[in-house]
Motif scaffolding. Structure first.
Motif, PDB file in Angstrom:
ATOM      1  N   ALA A 163      88.995 108.874 -59.495  1.00  0.00           N
ATOM      2  CA  ALA A 163      87.667 109.266 -58.965  1.00  0.00           C
ATOM      3  C   ALA A 163      87.816 109.796 -57.543  1.00  0.00           C
ATOM      4  O   ALA A 163      88.768 109.451 -56.824  1.00  0.00           O
ATOM      5  CB  ALA A 163      86.727 108.056 -58.967  1.00  0.00           C
ATOM      6  N   SER A 164      86.848 110.638 -57.141  1.00  0.00           N
ATOM      7  CA  SER A 164      86.807 111.093 -55.748  1.00  0.00           C
ATOM      8  C   SER A 164      85.704 110.310 -55.041  1.00  0.00           C
ATOM      9  O   SER A 164      84.690 109.957 -55.648  1.00  0.00           O
ATOM     10  CB  SER A 164      86.501 112.594 -55.694  1.00  0.00           C
ATOM     11  N   VAL A 165      85.917 110.039 -53.748  1.00  0.00           N
ATOM     12  CA  VAL A 165      84.977 109.197 -52.988  1.00  0.00           C
ATOM     13  C   VAL A 165      84.660 109.864 -51.650  1.00  0.00           C
ATOM     14  O   VAL A 165      85.585 110.330 -50.961  1.00  0.00           O
ATOM     15  CB  VAL A 165      85.569 107.786 -52.728  1.00  0.00           C
ATOM     16  N   ALA A 166      83.368 109.946 -51.332  1.00  0.00           N
ATOM     17  CA  ALA A 166      82.939 110.449 -50.026  1.00  0.00           C
ATOM     18  C   ALA A 166      81.916 109.458 -49.468  1.00  0.00           C
ATOM     19  O   ALA A 166      81.737 108.369 -50.016  1.00  0.00           O
ATOM     20  CB  ALA A 166      82.356 111.859 -50.157  1.00  0.00           C
ATOM     21  N   ALA A 167      81.228 109.862 -48.387  1.00  0.00           N
ATOM     22  CA  ALA A 167      80.285 108.920 -47.755  1.00  0.00           C
ATOM     23  C   ALA A 167      79.096 109.698 -47.211  1.00  0.00           C
ATOM     24  O   ALA A 167      79.114 110.925 -47.123  1.00  0.00           O
ATOM     25  CB  ALA A 167      80.966 108.152 -46.623  1.00  0.00           C
ATOM     26  N   TYR A 168      78.013 108.929 -46.862  1.00  0.00           N
ATOM     27  CA  TYR A 168      76.787 109.551 -46.362  1.00  0.00           C
ATOM     28  C   TYR A 168      76.288 108.784 -45.147  1.00  0.00           C
ATOM     29  O   TYR A 168      76.162 107.559 -45.205  1.00  0.00           O
ATOM     30  CB  TYR A 168      75.702 109.546 -47.438  1.00  0.00           C
ATOM     31  N   GLY A 169      76.043 109.512 -44.021  1.00  0.00           N
ATOM     32  CA  GLY A 169      75.445 108.882 -42.837  1.00  0.00           C
ATOM     33  C   GLY A 169      76.472 108.655 -41.749  1.00  0.00           C
ATOM     34  O   GLY A 169      77.146 107.632 -41.712  1.00  0.00           O
ATOM     35  N   PRO A 214      81.563 114.623 -55.226  1.00  0.00           N
ATOM     36  CA  PRO A 214      82.354 113.376 -55.259  1.00  0.00           C
ATOM     37  C   PRO A 214      81.806 112.440 -56.332  1.00  0.00           C
ATOM     38  O   PRO A 214      80.593 112.406 -56.578  1.00  0.00           O
ATOM     39  CB  PRO A 214      82.139 112.791 -53.864  1.00  0.00           C
ATOM     40  N   ASP A 215      82.674 111.661 -56.959  1.00  0.00           N
ATOM     41  CA  ASP A 215      82.216 110.731 -58.015  1.00  0.00           C
ATOM     42  C   ASP A 215      81.441 109.557 -57.409  1.00  0.00           C
ATOM     43  O   ASP A 215      80.540 109.001 -58.033  1.00  0.00           O
ATOM     44  CB  ASP A 215      83.422 110.192 -58.785  1.00  0.00           C
ATOM     45  N   TYR A 216      81.831 109.171 -56.175  1.00  0.00           N
ATOM     46  CA  TYR A 216      81.174 108.037 -55.498  1.00  0.00           C
ATOM     47  C   TYR A 216      80.797 108.456 -54.080  1.00  0.00           C
ATOM     48  O   TYR A 216      81.534 109.230 -53.444  1.00  0.00           O
ATOM     49  CB  TYR A 216      82.115 106.826 -55.458  1.00  0.00           C
ATOM     50  N   LEU A 217      79.673 107.896 -53.612  1.00  0.00           N
ATOM     51  CA  LEU A 217      79.181 108.197 -52.267  1.00  0.00           C
ATOM     52  C   LEU A 217      78.863 106.869 -51.570  1.00  0.00           C
ATOM     53  O   LEU A 217      77.947 106.145 -51.991  1.00  0.00           O
ATOM     54  CB  LEU A 217      77.910 109.052 -52.381  1.00  0.00           C
ATOM     55  N   VAL A 218      79.656 106.535 -50.561  1.00  0.00           N
ATOM     56  CA  VAL A 218      79.435 105.271 -49.836  1.00  0.00           C
ATOM     57  C   VAL A 218      78.313 105.510 -48.818  1.00  0.00           C
ATOM     58  O   VAL A 218      78.417 106.383 -47.957  1.00  0.00           O
ATOM     59  CB  VAL A 218      80.722 104.825 -49.111  1.00  0.00           C
ATOM     60  N   VAL A 219      77.218 104.745 -48.940  1.00  0.00           N
ATOM     61  CA  VAL A 219      76.062 104.938 -48.055  1.00  0.00           C
ATOM     62  C   VAL A 219      76.299 104.143 -46.771  1.00  0.00           C
ATOM     63  O   VAL A 219      75.995 102.944 -46.677  1.00  0.00           O
ATOM     64  CB  VAL A 219      74.751 104.495 -48.736  1.00  0.00           C
ATOM     65  N   LEU A 220      76.849 104.821 -45.778  1.00  0.00           N
ATOM     66  CA  LEU A 220      77.214 104.136 -44.521  1.00  0.00           C
ATOM     67  C   LEU A 220      75.963 103.835 -43.697  1.00  0.00           C
ATOM     68  O   LEU A 220      75.942 102.865 -42.940  1.00  0.00           O
ATOM     69  CB  LEU A 220      78.174 105.020 -43.727  1.00  0.00           C
TER      70      LEU A 220
END
Ligand code: DWN
Ligand code: ZN
Length: 413
Positions: free
Chosen positions: A316-322, A374-380
């Motif tokens: 999976a690909s992982v990114a983030a938000y915030g 991205p498959d996942y988005l970490v909500v920072l």
């Protein structure tokens, strides 16, 4: 090279030496010091980040003081108006004060740390004279553009006395997320008292240290936040500044905040005794209550990178938000870097094109989520998770998965 401040041995709120260390987050970059990849600072300034509890005035506080000029003026990128929920929160606060205090054209409302005019605009649009105080040039300029007169200053006794001479006393003083941002909270409270009219009210809003500890919000600990308030500590501080606490409101914003109402006169209403009783019952008057935070840090420090590594190992690909200040702390304390997340999306154009401090993850516009999927988005910016997941609802509808990192990392949906 930045001077590394020594750990303070005395309380910034009362001068006592009765400080109890409660959590140590290590040596980290400044949370708001986003990095320009074209001109990265070499070396990147890093400072010890540790928190102590004063057993005398009950104030929780950082041990190492970075100069406010470094924190808030040199290229400070926080603009309040990039959250609709925050703007609505401010609008409700303003309308409540206009009605309850019967404000009008002969009133004066002063906001300290008025940022881009996000709150005072509500009073100005109602024909009520306002004055913003904020040392950050870009934010003050943005406020003036919408008609909010702003002094580019840090509030102190001298500035307060000058305002009273030139404009008179304030009927309302608003201090949202700023009393925690001064290395001298007692001096700040005294300046509030100088500014405030005899029959006026000051509303002081900050994250609640009780919610911070209960929900493991250790990423909201950073050098910009010199103090972490309970009502017990706020009550003690206000009394020593010659003010009295007359009301307390609980608010959901920023992971759980409190709004304290202070005045020169008047008796506290039932809300004050009620919350003080709750805080004493929970143990906020003792150091042990705060020690649980250390366990939370250890758990997230282990579980967040492990979760992301496991997702990536599965292809999976992982990114983030915030690209929030808290995001910088979370990523650096857990060492979630470019090997684990590909980018951080953020709506604030002043942040796009820069990198997160320390871990150097690139900050991009939210459009990149749609482009790179991205498959996942970490909500920072978890304090705005509802608003962000509403706004990016398409992402979940198309199979994307959000990850909420604190109090324990979990995949949503
Ligand atoms: O004391 C402070 C707390 C209370 O608020 C200051 N440190 C400033 C601020 O802290 P922060 O830097 O953690 O800010 P936010 O507002 O919690 O961070 C949100 C970030 O997310 C901002 O960079 C804006 C961005 N954002 C976005 O890109 N899209 C936010 C929302 C709601 C969105 O929809
Ligand atoms: Zn103290």
């Amino acid at each position: 090279m930045s001077v590394i401040p020594e750990a303070r041995e005395t309380c910034q709120g009362c001068g006592s030496g009765n400080l109890h260390p409660v959590v140590d987050l290590g040596v980290v970059p400044l949370a708001d010091a986003l990095v320009d990849p074209a001109r990265p600072p070499d070396p990147e300034p890093r400072f010890p980040l540790a928190v102590a509890f004063c057993a005398d005035c009950l104030l929780v506080q950082v041990r190492h003081h970075v100069p406010p000029q470094t924190l808030f003026v040199d290229n400070y990128l926080y603009f309040s108006s990039y959250s609709r929920d925050l703007l609505e929160h401010a609008r409700r606060h303003a309308s409540g004060l206009i009605e309850s205090r019967k404000l009008g054209p002969d009133s004066l409302v002063v906001e300290i740390a008025s940022n881009d005019g996000y709150l005072l605009r509500n009073f100005a649009e109602a024909g009520i004279p306002v004055l913003g105080i904020d040392p950050a040039p870009a934010q003050a300029a943005a406020a003036r553009e919408i008609g909010v007169e702003t002094l580019e200053e840090f509030l102190d006794e001298r500035v307060a006395e000058r305002i009273v001479r030139e404009r008179g006393h304030a009927d309302v003083v608003v201090a949202n997320n700023v009393m925690a941002h001064t290395p001298d909270p007692l001096g700040f409270a005294r300046s509030l008292a100088t500014l405030l009219a005899p029959g006026g009210v000051a509303t002081i809003e900050n994250a609640s240290v009780r919610e911070l500890v209960r929900h493991g919000e250790f990423d909201t600990i950073y050098h910009e936040h010199f103090s972490y308030f309970s009502t017990l500590a706020m009550d003690s501080l206000l009394r020593r500044a010659g003010l009295r606490l007359v009301r307390v409101e609980k608010l959901p914003i920023h992971g759980g905040s409190l709004r304290w109402f202070a005045a020169h006169e008047g008796e506290p209403d039932a809300s004050v005794a009620a919350i003080i009783e709750e805080e004493r019952a929970d143990g906020l008057a003792e150091p042990d209550f705060y020690l649980s935070l250390d366990r939370r840090v250890r758990s997230v420090r282990e579980r967040l990178p492990a979760l992301i590594a496991r997702l990536r190992a599965g292809g999976a690909s992982v990114a983030a938000y915030g690209a929030a200040a808290k995001a910088a702390i979370l990523l650096n304390v857990t060492q979630v870097d470019t090997g684990l997340i590909d980018f951080v999306a953020d709506r604030n154009p002043h942040k796009q094109g820069l990198c997160m401090p320390g871990v150097r993850v690139p900050i991009v516009a939210p459009e990149a989520i749609r482009e790179r999927r991205p498959d996942y988005l970490v909500v920072l910016a978890w304090n705005f998770a509802d608003e962000i997941m509403r706004q990016e609802a398409w992402y979940a509808e198309e199979g994307g998965r959000f990850v909420i990192p604190v109090p324990e990392p979990r995949v949503v949906g």
